[in-house]
Design a protein around this motif. Structure first.
Motif, PDB file in Angstrom:
ATOM      1  N   LEU A  11     -23.917  -8.538 -52.790  1.00  0.00           N
ATOM      2  CA  LEU A  11     -22.787  -8.810 -51.908  1.00  0.00           C
ATOM      3  C   LEU A  11     -23.287  -9.284 -50.539  1.00  0.00           C
ATOM      4  O   LEU A  11     -22.586  -9.202 -49.537  1.00  0.00           O
ATOM      5  N   LYS A  12     -24.537  -9.720 -50.511  1.00  0.00           N
ATOM      6  CA  LYS A  12     -25.148 -10.294 -49.310  1.00  0.00           C
ATOM      7  C   LYS A  12     -25.325  -9.309 -48.171  1.00  0.00           C
ATOM      8  O   LYS A  12     -25.221  -9.682 -47.008  1.00  0.00           O
ATOM      9  N   PHE A  13     -25.563  -8.046 -48.493  1.00  0.00           N
ATOM     10  CA  PHE A  13     -25.963  -7.133 -47.427  1.00  0.00           C
ATOM     11  C   PHE A  13     -27.479  -7.158 -47.315  1.00  0.00           C
ATOM     12  O   PHE A  13     -28.165  -7.222 -48.330  1.00  0.00           O
ATOM     13  N   PRO A  14     -28.013  -7.126 -46.097  1.00  0.00           N
ATOM     14  CA  PRO A  14     -29.475  -7.125 -45.977  1.00  0.00           C
ATOM     15  C   PRO A  14     -30.038  -5.808 -46.497  1.00  0.00           C
ATOM     16  O   PRO A  14     -29.388  -4.759 -46.394  1.00  0.00           O
ATOM     17  N   LYS A  15     -31.228  -5.866 -47.069  1.00  0.00           N
ATOM     18  CA  LYS A  15     -31.901  -4.646 -47.523  1.00  0.00           C
ATOM     19  C   LYS A  15     -32.551  -4.008 -46.305  1.00  0.00           C
ATOM     20  O   LYS A  15     -33.391  -4.627 -45.649  1.00  0.00           O
ATOM     21  N   LEU A  16     -32.140  -2.792 -45.981  1.00  0.00           N
ATOM     22  CA  LEU A  16     -32.649  -2.174 -44.764  1.00  0.00           C
ATOM     23  C   LEU A  16     -33.215  -0.796 -45.056  1.00  0.00           C
ATOM     24  O   LEU A  16     -32.763  -0.115 -45.971  1.00  0.00           O
ATOM     25  N   SER A  17     -34.191  -0.400 -44.249  1.00  0.00           N
ATOM     26  CA  SER A  17     -34.758   0.931 -44.410  1.00  0.00           C
ATOM     27  C   SER A  17     -33.861   1.933 -43.692  1.00  0.00           C
ATOM     28  O   SER A  17     -32.900   1.570 -43.031  1.00  0.00           O
ATOM     29  N   THR A  18     -34.195   3.206 -43.831  1.00  0.00           N
ATOM     30  CA  THR A  18     -33.363   4.234 -43.200  1.00  0.00           C
ATOM     31  C   THR A  18     -33.780   4.471 -41.758  1.00  0.00           C
ATOM     32  O   THR A  18     -33.133   5.215 -41.036  1.00  0.00           O
ATOM     33  N   LYS A  19     -34.879   3.831 -41.353  1.00  0.00           N
ATOM     34  CA  LYS A  19     -35.351   4.052 -39.982  1.00  0.00           C
ATOM     35  C   LYS A  19     -34.430   3.355 -38.983  1.00  0.00           C
ATOM     36  O   LYS A  19     -34.058   2.200 -39.174  1.00  0.00           O
ATOM     37  N   ALA A  20     -34.096   4.032 -37.912  1.00  0.00           N
ATOM     38  CA  ALA A  20     -33.279   3.427 -36.870  1.00  0.00           C
ATOM     39  C   ALA A  20     -34.045   2.272 -36.239  1.00  0.00           C
ATOM     40  O   ALA A  20     -35.233   2.388 -35.951  1.00  0.00           O
ATOM     41  N   ALA A  21     -33.355   1.151 -36.065  1.00  0.00           N
ATOM     42  CA  ALA A  21     -34.029  -0.057 -35.598  1.00  0.00           C
ATOM     43  C   ALA A  21     -34.736   0.111 -34.254  1.00  0.00           C
ATOM     44  O   ALA A  21     -35.819  -0.414 -34.062  1.00  0.00           O
ATOM     45  N   PRO A  22     -34.143   0.798 -33.276  1.00  0.00           N
ATOM     46  CA  PRO A  22     -34.813   0.831 -31.975  1.00  0.00           C
ATOM     47  C   PRO A  22     -36.003   1.780 -31.915  1.00  0.00           C
ATOM     48  O   PRO A  22     -36.746   1.754 -30.941  1.00  0.00           O
ATOM     49  N   GLY A  23     -36.200   2.600 -32.944  1.00  0.00           N
ATOM     50  CA  GLY A  23     -37.205   3.660 -32.891  1.00  0.00           C
ATOM     51  C   GLY A  23     -38.570   3.225 -32.397  1.00  0.00           C
ATOM     52  O   GLY A  23     -39.050   3.689 -31.367  1.00  0.00           O
ATOM     53  N   VAL A  24     -39.210   2.292 -33.124  1.00  0.00           N
ATOM     54  CA  VAL A  24     -40.574   1.897 -32.795  1.00  0.00           C
ATOM     55  C   VAL A  24     -40.635   1.293 -31.395  1.00  0.00           C
ATOM     56  O   VAL A  24     -41.473   1.650 -30.572  1.00  0.00           O
ATOM     57  N   SER A  25     -39.712   0.390 -31.133  1.00  0.00           N
ATOM     58  CA  SER A  25     -39.735  -0.318 -29.867  1.00  0.00           C
ATOM     59  C   SER A  25     -39.592   0.644 -28.693  1.00  0.00           C
ATOM     60  O   SER A  25     -40.326   0.559 -27.715  1.00  0.00           O
ATOM     61  N   GLU A  26     -38.650   1.587 -28.813  1.00  0.00           N
ATOM     62  CA  GLU A  26     -38.447   2.527 -27.710  1.00  0.00           C
ATOM     63  C   GLU A  26     -39.638   3.454 -27.551  1.00  0.00           C
ATOM     64  O   GLU A  26     -40.031   3.792 -26.435  1.00  0.00           O
ATOM     65  N   ALA A  27     -40.240   3.844 -28.691  1.00  0.00           N
ATOM     66  CA  ALA A  27     -41.405   4.715 -28.604  1.00  0.00           C
ATOM     67  C   ALA A  27     -42.516   4.021 -27.824  1.00  0.00           C
ATOM     68  O   ALA A  27     -43.176   4.623 -26.981  1.00  0.00           O
ATOM     69  N   ILE A  28     -42.712   2.723 -28.088  1.00  0.00           N
ATOM     70  CA  ILE A  28     -43.760   1.984 -27.383  1.00  0.00           C
ATOM     71  C   ILE A  28     -43.415   1.877 -25.901  1.00  0.00           C
ATOM     72  O   ILE A  28     -44.237   2.160 -25.030  1.00  0.00           O
TER      73      ILE A  28
END
Ligand code: SF4
Ligand code: SF4
Ligand code: SF4
Lengths: 301, 413
Positions: A248-265
């Protein structure tokens, strides 16, 4: 004189370093966004119920003062010939997909902002124009936005859109979960108009229970997957479907919150300005040592 | 004995080459005007699928990286106090000054509401990598202008000569300049250190930018150590930029290339490039991203060109003694590193970015390319104008006065 300036040097270095830590740290990290409540509001979209009448598109436009054709025109199903995405002309769109098991019952999928629990767009926005509200809505503030489009780069669902045709005051456009309506205890426009209750508004936790109940009651009707329960850390809008979501054209995404890595850095590099200040002090020290070294050597000239 | 002292260059400004460059600049300016009148959509190939193109990927991310020579040479000459590099500090400073100015200009034309750019100063979002880049770049740009001031005062102290009635002011202005100069030289070291710190911060944050794009980025470039890679490659490309320019300006102004300094700089290149290559490879190995190299695709080709032509090949060249002694070979090796960093920035911001609902691949429009080239052309023209007005490039001078007080700036004496 030499000693005098050397003392000056140390003094100025220390003062600048401390000023850097003190002044900026407190301010920068105090300016958070209002965080979502533990249990925000949400919407459950049941794609097996949706009939593709596109009345929600019309209602959404009406509620947001976007030009629209009369509601009767929306019965025309030729809109489904091409896959469409939301943009400034329509904050939500419905697409139709073939149902391989029952040709007469195609799947219709409404698309809009997912109102993520940990929204990448909010984390990314340079001026904090995107904010997550108490009730779960992710909304955009035209008074702050500078039009950098970093929110578009960040959003995992490719939702925010931009008015590229405007030379002055182009907007970022996306579904705002009808923030102005829900404030006045009105239902989101699309939820209100839906004739078959394909979209249900409620507390996210209740919606999850409802979704699980439906899957349990009709296992042959649903895939055992609630899209948005865990994707990118969970979203306020969630979907039920009768076939795999990537079809149905949904992107395959992981369960990790998107901002996690970037904010940690970001926070690692800055953690209250200690690393930059230490670097400042270190370089100051090196400069001072080297200066002394070359002073103590006999002048070659 | 003759010593090297910075002097304004005395040549005709316009040569046939400069005229061609001027045309490029004018075309670029025309498209910039078009963007302000008709909007971003009319000039660029950007849309809701591809919100960022080469104006951010090249003009900003690459432009800032190529301006890194400014802080690396300042660190070398002023913090580690290696006086022999003094002659390259000013050209590198000027490059950085222009590079950052145009990076800022590119941001201003790329954002939709350019008249709100100052919002970044008052509405802070500490979570945003872009905010970090924006603030650091603005502060560093200020620092660069301050670092350049002594060159301006040096040019005009004792030369203030206003015409007619204004000549009464000559003395006052001269005094003012001298006071400014003295104050600056007392505090300059603060700005030099601040400049290096700010550079380290935003050079790495430029890498953090694309991390939030998550799965939209190809795994060959999406890695949590992007900021480290960006910092290391910026430091790595700083000296090649200095060498590249040094060779070009020695041609343009018919000077002898400073072989001795170029050689010393090039000796630092193998470790700098080596570190980048090692970090990049280990990261690819650990994340098992090498699986994407097994397939023959545009992505794997772009990756290979980036790493092999842009980093491994120049590493090999810089390791050879013959190369390090020949300005021509150094020019080639430096160009390769610049190309490598160009590819790296282009790939992270453009090749690697595939939005989930993309139905085509982005390629910059004529307008975007013209503006990018136009800005580069403007930088070249301004560089040429600046070195003719201000004492930037060092030339052998027969002056007895050994080192003038301006030879080293901003350090205790
Ligand atoms: S779907 Fe995209 S735009 Fe909507 S809240 Fe999530 S990140 Fe933001
Ligand atoms: S375009 Fe506007 S809302 Fe989006 S990140 Fe930039 S400033 Fe924020
Ligand atoms: S919640 Fe409101 S803004 Fe969002 S799609 Fe529905 S009607 Fe449109």
């Amino acid at each position: 004189m030499k000693n005098q300036s050397r003392r000056d040097f140390l003094k100025i270095t220390t003062i600048s370093a401390t000023a850097l830590v003190g002044a900026s740290a407190t301010k920068l990290f105090a300016s958070g966004n209002p965080t979502s409540s533990i249990d925000p509001m949400g919407v459950l979209v049941d794609t097996t119920v949706c009939i593709g009448c596109r009345k929600c598109e019309w209602a959404c436009k009406k509620a947001h003062n976007i030009d629209t054709k009369p509601i009767e025109d929306y019965d025309n199903r030729s809109a489904f010939e091409n896959y469409r995405r939301p943009d400034h002309t329509s904050l939500t769109v419905v697409n139709e997909f073939r149902n391989p098991t029952a040709e007469s019952k195609p799947y219709d999928v409404k698309v809009q902002c997912m109102h993520c629990n940990e929204p990448a767009c909010v984390s990314a926005c340079i001026v904090g124009a995107m904010t997550k509200q108490e009730n779960g809505s992710v909304i955009w503030d035209t008074d702050k936005c500078i039009g950098c489009r970093f929110c578009m780069v960040a959003c995992p669902f490719q939702i925010p859109t931009f008015e590229y045709h405007k030379a002055l005051q182009p907007d970022i456009t996306k579904c705002d979960f009808c923030f102005e309506r829900t404030k006045e205890a009105l239902l989101p426009a699309c939820v209100e108009i839906c004739p078959v209750e394909a979209v249900t508004y409620g507390k996210r936790s209740e919606l999850l229970k409802l979704a699980k109940k439906r899957i349990n009651l009709y296992p042959e009707r649903y895939k055992e997957h609630i899209l948005g329960e865990h994707e990118v850390g969970g979203t306020s809008w969630m979907y039920l479907a009768g076939m795999d979501f990537d079809k149905l054209k949904f992107p395959k995404l992981s369960t990790k919150a998107a901002p996690g890595v970037s904010e940690a850095i970001q926070h690692g590099i800055f953690s209250y300005f200690v690393p930059p200040a230490s670097l400042f002090a270190l370089l100051g020290g090196i400069m001072w040592l080297n200066k002394n070294k070359s002073k103590s050597e006999p002048d070659t000239e | 004995m003759s010593i090297l002292l910075p002097k304004p260059m005395k040549y005709k400004f316009f040569t046939p080459g400069v005229i061609v460059i001027t045309i490029f600049a004018l075309v670029g300016i025309a498209f910039v005007l078009g963007r302000f009148v008709f909007g971003i959509g009319a000039i660029t190939n950007l849309d809701n699928q591809y919100p960022w193109g080469i104006w951010i990927g090249l003009d900003v991310a690459l432009g800032v990286a190529l301006a890194a020579g400014g802080f690396t040479t300042a660190a070398l000459a002023h913090i580690f106090h290696k006086e022999e590099y003094e002659t390259i500090v000013r050209p590198a400073l000027l490059t950085a000054l222009l590079g950052y100015t145009f990076a800022a200009a590119s941001v201003s034309i790329d954002i939709g509401r350019w008249y709100y750019i100052w919002h970044a100063l008052i509405y802070w979002n500490g979570n945003s990598a872009l905010f970090e880049v924006g603030i650091c770049v603005m502060m560093y740009l200020t620092v660069l202008y301050i670092e350049f001031l002594p060159i301006v005062t040096e040019r005009f102290i004792g030369h203030v000569n206003l015409p007619g009635i204004l000549s009464k002011l000559n003395n006052v202005i001269d005094k003012g300049l001298r006071i400014l100069d003295r104050t600056l030289s007392k505090f300059m070291f603060v700005f030099i250190i601040t400049g290096v710190v700010l550079s380290c911060l935003h050079q790495s944050s430029l890498g953090t930018l694309m991390i939030i794009a998550g799965d939209k980025m190809h795994p060959l470039w999406q890695t949590p150590i992007l900021p480290l890679l960006y910092l290391v490659s910026a430091i790595g490309v700083g000296f090649p930029m200095v060498m590249f320019e040094s060779v070009i300006s020695s041609r343009a102004f018919r000077l002898k290339p400073e072989t001795h300094i170029l050689e010393k700089l090039s000796e630092m290149m193998p470790p700098l490039l080596g570190v980048f290559i090692i970090i990049r490879s280990v990261d690819i190995l650990i994340r098992e991203a090498y699986v994407y190299l097994a397939e023959f695709s545009s992505v794997s080709i772009m990756f290979s060109i980036e790493l092999i032509v842009g980093f491994v090949l120049p590493l090999r060249l810089f390791m050879s003694k013959e190369v390090r002694k020949s300005p021509n070979m150094l020019f080639i090796a430096s160009s390769l590193v610049i190309f490598g960093v160009f590819m790296n920035r282009f790939n992270t911001f453009i090749t690697a970015y595939t939005p989930p609902y993309a139905d085509y691949s982005y390629f910059p429009s004529i307008g975007e390319i013209s503006v990018t080239l136009g800005f580069v052309a403007l930088e070249v023209l301004l560089y040429r104008a600046f070195v003719m007005i201000f004492p930037v490039i060092s030339v052998p001078t027969e002056e007895k006065s050994a080192k003038t007080k301006y030879a080293i700036r901003g350090i205790l004496r």
